[in-house]
Scaffold this active site. Structure first.
Site, PDB file in Angstrom:
ATOM      1  CE1 TYR A   1       1.310   0.018   4.719  1.00 48.18           C
ATOM      2  CE2 TYR A   1      -0.252   1.947   4.196  1.00 48.18           C
ATOM      3  CZ  TYR A   1       1.065   1.117   4.588  1.00 48.18           C
ATOM      4  OH  TYR A   1       1.535   1.039   6.024  1.00 48.18           O
TER       5      TYR A   1
ATOM      6  CE  LYS B   1       3.328   3.403   3.072  1.00 52.39           C
ATOM      7  NZ  LYS B   1       2.806   3.630   4.795  1.00 52.39           N
TER       8      LYS B   1
ATOM      9  CD  GLU C   1      10.566   2.262  10.354  1.00 54.88           C
ATOM     10  OE1 GLU C   1      10.119   3.319   9.822  1.00 54.88           O
ATOM     11  OE2 GLU C   1       9.804   0.769   9.747  1.00 54.88           O
TER      12      GLU C   1
ATOM     13  CG  LEU D   1       8.211   2.139   4.857  1.00 57.39           C
ATOM     14  CD1 LEU D   1       7.992   1.382   4.180  1.00 57.39           C
ATOM     15  CD2 LEU D   1       7.231   3.478   5.459  1.00 57.39           C
TER      16      LEU D   1
HETATM   17  N1  PDD Z   1       2.943   4.915   7.395  1.00 54.40           N
HETATM   18  N2  PDD Z   1       7.321   4.233   9.292  1.00 54.40           N
HETATM   19  C1  PDD Z   1       6.859   3.168   8.650  1.00 54.40           C
HETATM   20  C2  PDD Z   1       6.319   2.507   9.401  1.00 54.40           C
HETATM   21  C3  PDD Z   1       5.123   3.733   8.131  1.00 54.40           C
HETATM   22  O1  PDD Z   1       4.526   3.226   8.459  1.00 54.40           O
HETATM   23  C4  PDD Z   1       5.344   4.942   7.628  1.00 54.40           C
HETATM   24  C5  PDD Z   1       3.926   5.497   7.468  1.00 54.40           C
HETATM   25  C6  PDD Z   1       6.770   5.572   7.728  1.00 54.40           C
HETATM   26  C7  PDD Z   1       6.296   7.020   7.089  1.00 54.40           C
HETATM   27  O2  PDD Z   1       6.417   7.135   6.505  1.00 54.40           O
HETATM   28  P1  PDD Z   1       5.892   8.078   5.202  1.00 54.40           P
HETATM   29  O3  PDD Z   1       6.894   9.511   4.886  1.00 54.40           O
HETATM   30  O4  PDD Z   1       6.517   7.410   3.753  1.00 54.40           O
HETATM   31  O5  PDD Z   1       4.847   8.097   5.153  1.00 54.40           O
HETATM   32  C8  PDD Z   1       7.625   5.189   8.494  1.00 54.40           C
HETATM   33  C9  PDD Z   1       1.265   6.089   6.534  1.00 54.40           C
HETATM   34  C10 PDD Z   1       1.734   7.085   6.630  1.00 54.40           C
HETATM   35  C11 PDD Z   1       0.925   5.161   7.580  1.00 54.40           C
HETATM   36  O6  PDD Z   1       0.423   3.002   7.686  1.00 54.40           O
HETATM   37  O7  PDD Z   1      -0.736   5.422   7.607  1.00 54.40           O
END
Ligand code: PDD
Length: 301
Positions: free
Chosen positions: A40, A153, A186, A210
Protein backbone atom coordinates in the site's frame (compact mmCIF):
# COMPACT_ATOMS: atom_id res chain seq x y z
CA UNK A 1 -20.06 24.54 -2.21
CA UNK A 2 -18.94 22.86 1.01
CA UNK A 3 -18.72 24.69 4.31
CA UNK A 4 -15.99 23.60 6.75
CA UNK A 5 -18.59 21.41 8.54
CA UNK A 6 -19.62 19.57 5.38
CA UNK A 7 -17.50 16.60 4.41
CA UNK A 8 -16.98 15.67 0.80
CA UNK A 9 -18.07 12.05 0.39
CA UNK A 10 -15.05 9.76 0.40
CA UNK A 11 -14.63 8.02 -2.97
CA UNK A 12 -13.17 4.65 -3.80
CA UNK A 13 -11.75 3.57 -7.12
CA UNK A 14 -11.75 -0.18 -7.69
CA UNK A 15 -9.93 -1.36 -10.79
CA UNK A 16 -10.89 1.95 -12.43
CA UNK A 17 -14.49 2.30 -11.26
CA UNK A 18 -15.32 5.23 -8.97
CA UNK A 19 -17.93 4.63 -6.26
CA UNK A 20 -18.62 6.01 -2.76
CA UNK A 21 -16.12 4.45 -0.36
CA UNK A 22 -19.00 3.28 1.85
CA UNK A 23 -20.19 1.06 -1.04
CA UNK A 24 -16.80 -0.48 -1.86
CA UNK A 25 -16.68 -4.28 -1.58
CA UNK A 26 -13.69 -6.62 -1.43
CA UNK A 27 -14.01 -10.21 -2.71
CA UNK A 28 -13.88 -12.61 0.26
CA UNK A 29 -11.15 -14.69 -1.44
CA UNK A 30 -8.95 -11.68 -2.07
CA UNK A 31 -5.41 -12.57 -0.99
CA UNK A 32 -4.89 -9.19 0.61
CA UNK A 33 -7.78 -10.02 2.94
CA UNK A 34 -6.82 -13.68 3.51
CA UNK A 35 -3.01 -13.49 3.64
CA UNK A 36 -2.08 -9.82 3.82
CA UNK A 37 -0.66 -10.50 0.33
CA UNK A 38 -0.69 -6.83 -0.58
CA UNK A 39 1.21 -3.55 -0.49
CA UNK A 40 0.00 0.00 0.00
CA UNK A 41 0.79 3.70 -0.11
CA UNK A 42 -0.62 6.72 1.69
CA UNK A 43 -0.32 10.10 -0.01
CA UNK A 44 -1.25 13.64 0.84
CA UNK A 45 -3.21 15.71 -1.66
CA UNK A 46 -2.61 19.43 -1.29
CA UNK A 47 -4.45 21.90 -3.54
CA UNK A 48 -5.71 18.92 -5.54
CA UNK A 49 -2.20 17.60 -6.33
CA UNK A 50 -0.35 14.60 -4.91
CA UNK A 51 2.57 15.75 -2.76
CA UNK A 52 5.81 13.88 -3.59
CA UNK A 53 3.88 11.85 -6.14
CA UNK A 54 6.84 10.45 -8.04
CA UNK A 55 8.56 9.32 -4.84
CA UNK A 56 5.43 7.51 -3.61
CA UNK A 57 4.88 5.76 -6.94
CA UNK A 58 8.54 4.74 -7.08
CA UNK A 59 8.24 3.20 -3.61
CA UNK A 60 5.00 1.46 -4.62
CA UNK A 61 6.73 0.00 -7.68
CA UNK A 62 9.57 -1.24 -5.48
CA UNK A 63 7.15 -2.83 -2.97
CA UNK A 64 5.25 -4.53 -5.82
CA UNK A 65 8.47 -5.86 -7.33
CA UNK A 66 9.74 -7.15 -3.99
CA UNK A 67 6.59 -9.23 -3.41
CA UNK A 68 6.37 -10.10 -7.12
CA UNK A 69 2.97 -8.63 -7.96
CA UNK A 70 3.34 -8.03 -11.67
CA UNK A 71 1.34 -6.24 -14.33
CA UNK A 72 0.20 -3.13 -12.48
CA UNK A 73 0.30 -0.07 -14.73
CA UNK A 74 1.34 2.74 -12.40
CA UNK A 75 0.69 5.47 -14.98
CA UNK A 76 -2.93 4.31 -15.23
CA UNK A 77 -3.10 4.07 -11.45
CA UNK A 78 -1.89 7.67 -11.03
CA UNK A 79 -4.44 8.80 -13.63
CA UNK A 80 -7.16 7.01 -11.65
CA UNK A 81 -6.10 8.84 -8.50
CA UNK A 82 -6.48 12.16 -10.34
CA UNK A 83 -9.86 11.11 -11.80
CA UNK A 84 -11.05 10.27 -8.28
CA UNK A 85 -9.70 13.57 -6.90
CA UNK A 86 -11.53 15.41 -9.69
CA UNK A 87 -14.77 13.44 -9.18
CA UNK A 88 -14.87 14.47 -5.51
CA UNK A 89 -13.37 17.95 -6.11
CA UNK A 90 -10.88 17.16 -3.34
CA UNK A 91 -8.39 19.86 -2.40
CA UNK A 92 -6.85 18.73 0.89
CA UNK A 93 -7.15 14.96 1.06
CA UNK A 94 -5.55 11.62 1.79
CA UNK A 95 -5.11 8.99 -0.91
CA UNK A 96 -4.83 5.36 0.15
CA UNK A 97 -3.75 2.85 -2.51
CA UNK A 98 -3.71 -0.89 -1.93
CA UNK A 99 -2.71 -3.47 -4.50
CA UNK A 100 -3.34 -7.10 -3.64
CA UNK A 101 -2.29 -10.17 -5.60
CA UNK A 102 -5.99 -10.68 -6.36
CA UNK A 103 -8.73 -13.20 -5.58
CA UNK A 104 -8.29 -16.97 -6.04
CA UNK A 105 -9.14 -20.22 -4.20
CA UNK A 106 -7.23 -20.15 -0.92
CA UNK A 107 -3.76 -21.64 -1.29
CA UNK A 108 -0.54 -20.11 0.01
CA UNK A 109 1.51 -20.23 -3.20
CA UNK A 110 0.86 -17.65 -5.92
CA UNK A 111 -2.17 -18.68 -7.99
CA UNK A 112 -1.80 -18.89 -11.77
CA UNK A 113 -3.36 -16.14 -13.91
CA UNK A 114 -4.58 -14.08 -10.99
CA UNK A 115 -5.26 -10.42 -11.68
CA UNK A 116 -4.07 -7.85 -9.11
CA UNK A 117 -6.86 -6.05 -7.29
CA UNK A 118 -6.26 -2.32 -7.58
CA UNK A 119 -8.04 -0.43 -4.86
CA UNK A 120 -7.71 3.19 -3.85
CA UNK A 121 -9.70 5.74 -1.98
CA UNK A 122 -9.58 9.48 -1.52
CA UNK A 123 -10.98 11.18 1.54
CA UNK A 124 -10.89 14.69 2.90
CA UNK A 125 -8.00 15.34 5.26
CA UNK A 126 -8.93 16.97 8.54
CA UNK A 127 -5.50 17.51 10.08
CA UNK A 128 -5.60 15.92 13.57
CA UNK A 129 -2.04 17.01 14.39
CA UNK A 130 -2.29 20.81 14.90
CA UNK A 131 -2.11 20.72 18.71
CA UNK A 132 0.52 17.95 18.71
CA UNK A 133 2.70 20.07 16.40
CA UNK A 134 2.51 22.90 18.92
CA UNK A 135 3.09 20.94 22.15
CA UNK A 136 4.91 17.83 20.97
CA UNK A 137 3.95 14.21 21.56
CA UNK A 138 4.85 11.35 23.88
CA UNK A 139 6.24 8.00 22.69
CA UNK A 140 6.10 4.58 24.31
CA UNK A 141 9.11 2.37 23.65
CA UNK A 142 8.25 -1.14 22.49
CA UNK A 143 10.35 -4.05 21.19
CA UNK A 144 10.38 -4.10 17.41
CA UNK A 145 8.84 -7.53 16.76
CA UNK A 146 8.14 -6.88 13.06
CA UNK A 147 9.65 -9.02 10.32
CA UNK A 148 12.95 -8.64 8.41
CA UNK A 149 11.46 -6.70 5.48
CA UNK A 150 10.11 -3.50 7.02
CA UNK A 151 11.31 -1.72 3.85
CA UNK A 152 8.31 -3.23 2.01
CA UNK A 153 5.17 -1.18 2.58
CA UNK A 154 3.17 -4.31 3.27
CA UNK A 155 -0.37 -4.30 4.69
CA UNK A 156 0.74 -6.80 7.36
CA UNK A 157 0.67 -4.28 10.18
CA UNK A 158 -0.36 -6.34 13.19
CA UNK A 159 2.83 -5.64 15.16
CA UNK A 160 2.43 -1.93 14.43
CA UNK A 161 -1.26 -1.98 15.35
CA UNK A 162 -0.65 -3.74 18.68
CA UNK A 163 2.23 -1.43 19.59
CA UNK A 164 0.23 1.70 18.73
CA UNK A 165 -2.69 0.45 20.81
CA UNK A 166 -0.37 -0.07 23.79
CA UNK A 167 1.03 3.43 23.32
CA UNK A 168 -2.48 4.86 23.20
CA UNK A 169 -3.45 3.02 26.38
CA UNK A 170 -0.33 4.47 28.04
CA UNK A 171 -1.44 8.01 27.07
CA UNK A 172 1.14 8.29 24.25
CA UNK A 173 0.68 9.16 20.58
CA UNK A 174 3.33 6.98 18.89
CA UNK A 175 5.83 4.20 19.47
CA UNK A 176 9.61 4.08 19.60
CA UNK A 177 10.65 0.68 18.28
CA UNK A 178 13.92 -0.91 19.43
CA UNK A 179 15.64 -4.19 18.55
CA UNK A 180 16.82 -6.82 21.06
CA UNK A 181 20.25 -5.18 21.25
CA UNK A 182 18.72 -1.77 22.03
CA UNK A 183 19.12 -0.32 18.52
CA UNK A 184 16.32 2.17 17.86
CA UNK A 185 14.69 1.62 14.46
CA UNK A 186 11.68 3.89 13.85
CA UNK A 187 8.09 4.46 15.00
CA UNK A 188 4.97 2.38 14.29
CA UNK A 189 3.73 4.59 11.46
CA UNK A 190 6.42 7.27 11.28
CA UNK A 191 10.14 7.71 10.73
CA UNK A 192 12.22 8.88 13.69
CA UNK A 193 14.99 11.47 14.06
CA UNK A 194 17.01 12.44 17.15
CA UNK A 195 19.61 15.05 18.06
CA UNK A 196 22.67 13.96 20.03
CA UNK A 197 25.57 16.35 20.71
CA UNK A 198 24.23 18.76 18.08
CA UNK A 199 24.15 16.08 15.36
CA UNK A 200 20.92 14.83 13.84
CA UNK A 201 20.56 11.05 13.60
CA UNK A 202 18.11 8.82 11.79
CA UNK A 203 18.30 5.08 11.08
CA UNK A 204 20.00 4.23 7.79
CA UNK A 205 17.85 3.02 4.94
CA UNK A 206 17.79 -0.78 5.30
CA UNK A 207 15.39 -3.71 5.63
CA UNK A 208 14.82 -2.67 9.25
CA UNK A 209 12.83 0.47 8.44
CA UNK A 210 10.38 1.80 5.91
CA UNK A 211 12.16 4.26 3.59
CA UNK A 212 9.86 7.13 4.57
CA UNK A 213 9.10 9.54 1.76
CA UNK A 214 8.96 12.43 4.24
CA UNK A 215 12.23 11.21 5.79
CA UNK A 216 13.97 11.17 2.41
CA UNK A 217 12.57 14.56 1.43
CA UNK A 218 13.81 16.00 4.75
CA UNK A 219 17.28 14.48 4.28
CA UNK A 220 17.60 16.58 1.10
CA UNK A 221 16.35 19.72 2.83
CA UNK A 222 18.63 19.14 5.84
CA UNK A 223 21.65 18.70 3.58
CA UNK A 224 20.86 22.08 1.96
CA UNK A 225 20.34 23.71 5.36
CA UNK A 226 23.78 22.61 6.60
CA UNK A 227 22.53 20.80 9.74
CA UNK A 228 24.99 17.98 10.53
CA UNK A 229 23.23 14.68 9.84
CA UNK A 230 24.23 11.04 10.18
CA UNK A 231 22.21 8.12 8.89
CA UNK A 232 23.05 6.00 11.92
CA UNK A 233 20.69 4.39 14.41
CA UNK A 234 20.44 5.72 17.93
CA UNK A 235 20.51 3.32 20.89
CA UNK A 236 18.18 2.98 23.88
CA UNK A 237 21.16 3.72 26.17
CA UNK A 238 21.50 7.14 24.55
CA UNK A 239 17.92 8.22 25.29
CA UNK A 240 19.01 10.17 28.39
CA UNK A 241 21.48 12.24 26.34
CA UNK A 242 19.24 12.90 23.35
CA UNK A 243 18.32 16.60 23.32
CA UNK A 244 15.60 16.48 20.66
CA UNK A 245 13.45 13.86 18.99
CA UNK A 246 10.88 14.14 16.25
CA UNK A 247 8.86 11.84 14.02
CA UNK A 248 7.92 12.35 10.38
CA UNK A 249 5.26 11.00 8.05
CA UNK A 250 3.00 11.81 5.16
CA UNK A 251 0.00 12.86 7.22
CA UNK A 252 1.85 14.24 10.24
CA UNK A 253 4.68 16.12 8.51
CA UNK A 254 7.19 16.81 11.32
CA UNK A 255 5.99 16.18 14.89
CA UNK A 256 8.19 17.06 17.88
CA UNK A 257 8.56 14.40 20.61
CA UNK A 258 8.85 15.73 24.17
CA UNK A 259 8.92 12.50 26.19
CA UNK A 260 9.62 8.78 25.85
CA UNK A 261 8.18 6.41 28.48
CA UNK A 262 7.21 9.53 30.48
CA UNK A 263 10.88 10.65 30.63
CA UNK A 264 11.37 14.13 29.27
CA UNK A 265 13.52 14.66 26.17
CA UNK A 266 15.73 17.77 26.41
CA UNK A 267 13.82 20.47 28.29
CA UNK A 268 10.45 18.89 27.53
CA UNK A 269 9.65 21.32 24.74
CA UNK A 270 10.05 21.05 20.96
CA UNK A 271 13.72 21.88 20.31
CA UNK A 272 15.33 24.45 17.98
CA UNK A 273 16.64 21.98 15.38
CA UNK A 274 13.20 20.33 15.22
CA UNK A 275 11.56 23.71 14.71
CA UNK A 276 14.11 24.62 12.00
CA UNK A 277 13.42 21.38 10.13
CA UNK A 278 9.68 21.78 10.55
CA UNK A 279 9.93 25.25 8.99
CA UNK A 280 12.08 23.97 6.12
CA UNK A 281 9.47 21.26 5.50
CA UNK A 282 6.48 23.63 5.38
CA UNK A 283 8.47 26.12 3.28
CA UNK A 284 9.14 23.33 0.76
CA UNK A 285 5.42 22.49 0.64
CA UNK A 286 4.63 26.16 0.04
CA UNK A 287 7.22 26.53 -2.73
CA UNK A 288 5.93 23.36 -4.44
CA UNK A 289 2.32 24.56 -4.14
CA UNK A 290 3.28 27.90 -5.64
CA UNK A 291 5.16 26.36 -8.55
CA UNK A 292 2.23 23.95 -9.23
CA UNK A 293 -0.11 26.94 -9.26
CA UNK A 294 2.20 28.89 -11.58
CA UNK A 295 2.27 25.95 -13.98
CA UNK A 296 -1.55 25.80 -13.96
CA UNK A 297 -1.81 29.59 -14.50
CA UNK A 298 0.73 29.34 -17.28
CA UNK A 299 2.89 31.84 -15.42
CA UNK A 300 5.62 29.33 -14.54
CA UNK A 301 8.96 29.25 -16.29
N1 PDD B 1 2.88 5.29 7.54
N2 PDD B 1 7.58 4.15 9.01
C1 PDD B 1 6.46 3.40 9.00
C2 PDD B 1 6.50 2.05 9.64
C3 PDD B 1 5.30 3.87 8.35
O1 PDD B 1 4.19 3.09 8.31
C4 PDD B 1 5.30 5.16 7.77
C5 PDD B 1 4.10 5.68 7.05
C6 PDD B 1 6.48 5.93 7.84
C7 PDD B 1 6.57 7.28 7.21
O2 PDD B 1 6.61 7.17 5.82
P1 PDD B 1 6.11 8.34 4.85
O3 PDD B 1 6.92 9.54 5.18
O4 PDD B 1 6.38 7.80 3.52
O5 PDD B 1 4.64 8.56 5.15
C8 PDD B 1 7.60 5.38 8.45
C9 PDD B 1 1.70 5.55 6.74
C10 PDD B 1 1.41 7.01 6.56
C11 PDD B 1 0.53 4.75 7.25
O6 PDD B 1 0.74 3.57 7.44
O7 PDD B 1 -0.57 5.27 7.42
Amino acid sequence: MTTPQQQTVALANINGEIIPLSEAKIPALDRGFLFGDAVYEVMWVNQGKMWLEEEHFTRLERSLNLIRILGVDLVTLAARVYETIAAGKFKNAIVYIQITRGAAPRSHAFPKDVKPFEFLFVQEFNDPYAEMREKGIHLLSRPDIRWDHCDIKSTNLLANVLAIQESKEAGCQEVLFYLKDGTITESAHSSLFGVLDGILYTSPSSELILPGITRNHLLNLIAKDGIPIREKSLHMEQLGQISELFITGTTSGVLPVVAVDKKVIGDGKPGPITRRIEKAYWDSVKTWGQSAKNKQDGSGI
